[in-house]
Design an enzyme around this catalytic site. Structure first.
Site, PDB file in Angstrom:
ATOM      1  N   CYS A 163      -1.177  -7.780   2.301  1.00  0.00           N
ATOM      2  CA  CYS A 163      -2.473  -7.127   2.166  1.00  0.00           C
ATOM      3  C   CYS A 163      -3.530  -8.018   1.528  1.00  0.00           C
ATOM      4  O   CYS A 163      -4.673  -7.602   1.346  1.00  0.00           O
ATOM      5  CB  CYS A 163      -2.299  -5.817   1.412  1.00  0.00           C
ATOM      6  SG  CYS A 163      -1.041  -4.813   2.219  1.00  0.00           S
ATOM      7  N   HIS A 303      -8.898  -3.119  -4.840  1.00  0.00           N
ATOM      8  CA  HIS A 303      -7.801  -3.018  -3.881  1.00  0.00           C
ATOM      9  C   HIS A 303      -7.501  -1.527  -3.679  1.00  0.00           C
ATOM     10  O   HIS A 303      -7.377  -1.072  -2.555  1.00  0.00           O
ATOM     11  CB  HIS A 303      -6.583  -3.787  -4.388  1.00  0.00           C
ATOM     12  CG  HIS A 303      -5.474  -3.865  -3.401  1.00  0.00           C
ATOM     13  ND1 HIS A 303      -5.651  -4.388  -2.149  1.00  0.00           N
ATOM     14  CD2 HIS A 303      -4.169  -3.466  -3.448  1.00  0.00           C
ATOM     15  CE1 HIS A 303      -4.502  -4.315  -1.469  1.00  0.00           C
ATOM     16  NE2 HIS A 303      -3.597  -3.754  -2.226  1.00  0.00           N
ATOM     17  N   GLU A 314      -4.378  -1.864 -11.439  1.00  0.00           N
ATOM     18  CA  GLU A 314      -5.697  -2.465 -11.205  1.00  0.00           C
ATOM     19  C   GLU A 314      -6.674  -2.074 -12.315  1.00  0.00           C
ATOM     20  O   GLU A 314      -7.485  -2.891 -12.757  1.00  0.00           O
ATOM     21  CB  GLU A 314      -6.235  -2.058  -9.825  1.00  0.00           C
ATOM     22  CG  GLU A 314      -7.444  -2.900  -9.412  1.00  0.00           C
ATOM     23  CD  GLU A 314      -7.779  -2.778  -7.929  1.00  0.00           C
ATOM     24  OE1 GLU A 314      -7.231  -1.871  -7.255  1.00  0.00           O
ATOM     25  OE2 GLU A 314      -8.590  -3.592  -7.444  1.00  0.00           O
ATOM     26  N   LYS A 335     -10.952   2.208   0.582  1.00  0.00           N
ATOM     27  CA  LYS A 335      -9.711   2.662   1.240  1.00  0.00           C
ATOM     28  C   LYS A 335      -9.574   4.182   1.170  1.00  0.00           C
ATOM     29  O   LYS A 335      -8.820   4.763   1.948  1.00  0.00           O
ATOM     30  CB  LYS A 335      -8.488   2.002   0.610  1.00  0.00           C
ATOM     31  CG  LYS A 335      -8.365   0.509   0.927  1.00  0.00           C
ATOM     32  CD  LYS A 335      -7.025  -0.043   0.485  1.00  0.00           C
ATOM     33  CE  LYS A 335      -6.915  -1.546   0.714  1.00  0.00           C
ATOM     34  NZ  LYS A 335      -7.603  -2.343  -0.325  1.00  0.00           N
ATOM     35  N   PHE A 399       2.101  -7.474  -0.939  1.00  0.00           N
ATOM     36  CA  PHE A 399       3.545  -7.519  -1.172  1.00  0.00           C
ATOM     37  C   PHE A 399       3.972  -8.974  -1.367  1.00  0.00           C
ATOM     38  O   PHE A 399       3.416  -9.896  -0.772  1.00  0.00           O
ATOM     39  CB  PHE A 399       4.305  -6.932   0.026  1.00  0.00           C
ATOM     40  CG  PHE A 399       4.264  -5.422   0.105  1.00  0.00           C
ATOM     41  CD1 PHE A 399       3.792  -4.641  -0.936  1.00  0.00           C
ATOM     42  CD2 PHE A 399       4.716  -4.778   1.249  1.00  0.00           C
ATOM     43  CE1 PHE A 399       3.765  -3.251  -0.848  1.00  0.00           C
ATOM     44  CE2 PHE A 399       4.693  -3.399   1.360  1.00  0.00           C
ATOM     45  CZ  PHE A 399       4.220  -2.629   0.305  1.00  0.00           C
TER      46      PHE A 399
END
Lengths: 412, 78
Positions: A163, A303, A314, A335, A399
């Site tokens: 990502c 993120h 975060e 997102k 990841f």
């Protein structure tokens, strides 16, 4: 002084629309792009929702006979590139071709094609596997096809860091231009893995939201009731240029990339380091690279995937970098609306940050009804906000514990 | 449908060319814009549609519409 790098074009393909304008309109209106998956039958899966790109016709971007030669993520990359080049007005000619590069990544590549061809292998034997199987699905084919179609003959690279993929692609492109390998680069990422194996795999990791009955409310970063990310798809491509090169041709200079930071957690294959160490060093790295003070930053496109662990880390990391200023700056997650575009997330979000700078608007974090007590920053909940933004960061964490952060600002 | 009509239909579909361009002498690569991978896929489509197996040595010799017609007429599905 090192060569300065500016953004002169943006092309987005997202669950909110095909194009930068519909995508930007969607995020500023607080629209969710999440719905029930239509591309295949998900009845046997624990997850039935995703953020699909709607109404995309590959034939709009490539000749009909070429369509079958590339999986959807390559089509997305070509579409986003076409739009980015158009918005920048950059023409690739015999004179400049060798000075224009392409750095487009993908986190996973052509998984739908791999599935289809594997089924052919099992049911009809190896002689029926398509000769286009390999070129249609390998990750660097976005960069390959874009160079073939545009004539860009400079460096041709693909990143693949889960990502963080497209943040790394844009960061690498920045470094290439600074170093002098190219004067302009088509950079970003593309992803299209709304298919059975990726959905099953992410489901088995318990990484995805199972809020199947309320798709629009499923992606809810920092909210107390978040339960995982929503798999999205699309592409985010930008045109980066050396400042003087952009000025000479009278390009629309949208923003300047100020800094790029990278780090690794060296901790776990999928979980982020709990103290936010890797994320902290990526953000600090971007600030240092751009000779920025933490007080310079007005806004972070986080993120923020809506996973229980990731969102808290975060928040911890932002506090670790910014101290008291963490409570003054805005942190939001697009997102919450677009879902998680995986390897394309960083490209999409970089493109949206550029729009924020240009338009003076911060998109909201939707569905943030009640944050955890630990999540106590200004996440711009529910509705977009007008704000004078000089410098913004965009975070991407992947990841394997790979982190990237880009600092972007208006050209002074 | 006879062999030639079926071959033509497959070529039109696989290579995305106009039917009138698919003349007997037309070469897949030189006249119909195919590359080497297109030809491999085209031969696979002939195998699939006609229910035959075309060995690699034979496939290498199929370069024109006529070559395909002749092979498929001489080697009907068994």
């Amino acid at each position: 002084m090192s060569r300065r790098v500016v953004v002169t074009g943006v092309g987005l393909v997202s669950p909110l629309g095909i194009g930068t304008e519909p995508t930007w309109a969607g995020v500023t209106a607080g629209t969710s792009g999440v719905s029930t998956i239509t591309r295949f039958d998900t009845s046997d899966f624990p997850v039935h929702i995703g953020a699909e790109v709607k109404g995309f016709e590959p034939e709009d971007w490539i000749e009909r006979k070429e369509v079958k030669k590339f999986d959807l993520f390559v089509h997305f990359a070509l579409a986003a590139t076409t739009m980015a080049l158009e918005s920048s007005g950059l023409e690739i000619t015999d004179e400049n071709a060798t000075r224009v590069g392409v750095v487009i990544g993908s986190g996973i590549g052509g998984f739908p094609m791999i599935e289809r061809q594997h089924e052919i292998l099992l049911n009809r034997g190896p002689r029926r596997v398509s000769p286009f199987f390999i070129p249609s699905s390998i990750i660097n084919m976005c960069s390959g096809l874009v160079s073939i179609r545009t004539g860009a003959k400079g460096p041709n690279m693909a990143t693949c860091t889960a990502c963080s993929t497209s943040a790394h692609a844009i960061g690498d492109a920045l470094l290439y231009i600074r170093h002098g390998y190219a004067d302009a680069i088509i950079a970003g990422g593309s992803e299209a893995v709304t298919s059975a194996m990726p959905l099953a795999g992410f489901s088995s990791m318990r990484a995805l939201s199972t809020r199947n009955d309320e798709p629009e409310r499923a992606s809810r970063p920092w909210d107390r009731d978040r339960d995982g990310f929503v798999m999205g798809e699309g592409a985010g491509i930008v045109i980066l240029e050396e400042l003087e090169h952009a000025k000479r041709r009278g390009a629309p200079i949208l923003a300047e990339i100020l800094g790029f930071g990278m780090s690794s957690d060296a901790y776990h294959i999928s979980a982020p380091a709990e103290d936010g160490d890797g994320a902290i060093r990526a953000m600090q790295g971007a600030l240092d690279d751009g000779s920025l003070n933490s007080e310079d930053v007005d806004f972070i496109n986080a993120h923020g995937t809506s996973t229980p662990a990731g969102d808290i880390v975060e928040t911890i990391a932002v506090k670790g970098v910014f101290g008291d200023h963490a409570h003054k700056l805005m942190v939001s997650s697009t997102k919450s609306m677009t879902g998680h575009l995986l390897g394309a997330a960083g490209g999409l979000e970089f493109g949206l940050v550029v729009q924020s700078l240009v338009n003076g608007v911060v998109p909201p974090t939707i569905n943030l009804d009640e944050p955890d007590p630990e999540n106590d920053l200004d996440y711009v909940a529910h509705t977009a906000r007008e704000a004078d933004i000089k410098v913004a960061l965009t975070n991407s964490f992947g990841f394997g514990g790979t982190n990237a952060c880009l600092a972007v600002g208006l050209l002074d | 449908m006879d062999v030639e009509a079926k071959v033509k239909e497959i070529i039109v579909q696989q290579l995305g060319v106009d039917a009138e361009k698919v003349t007997a002498d037309a070469s897949f690569v030189d006249d119909l814009g195919a590359d080497s991978l297109d030809v491999v896929e085209l031969v696979m489509a002939f195998e699939e549609e006609f229910g035959v197996e075309i060995p690699d040595e034979a496939a290498e010799k199929i370069a024109t519409v006529k070559d395909a017609n002749e092979f498929l007429k001489q080697n009907p599905a068994g």
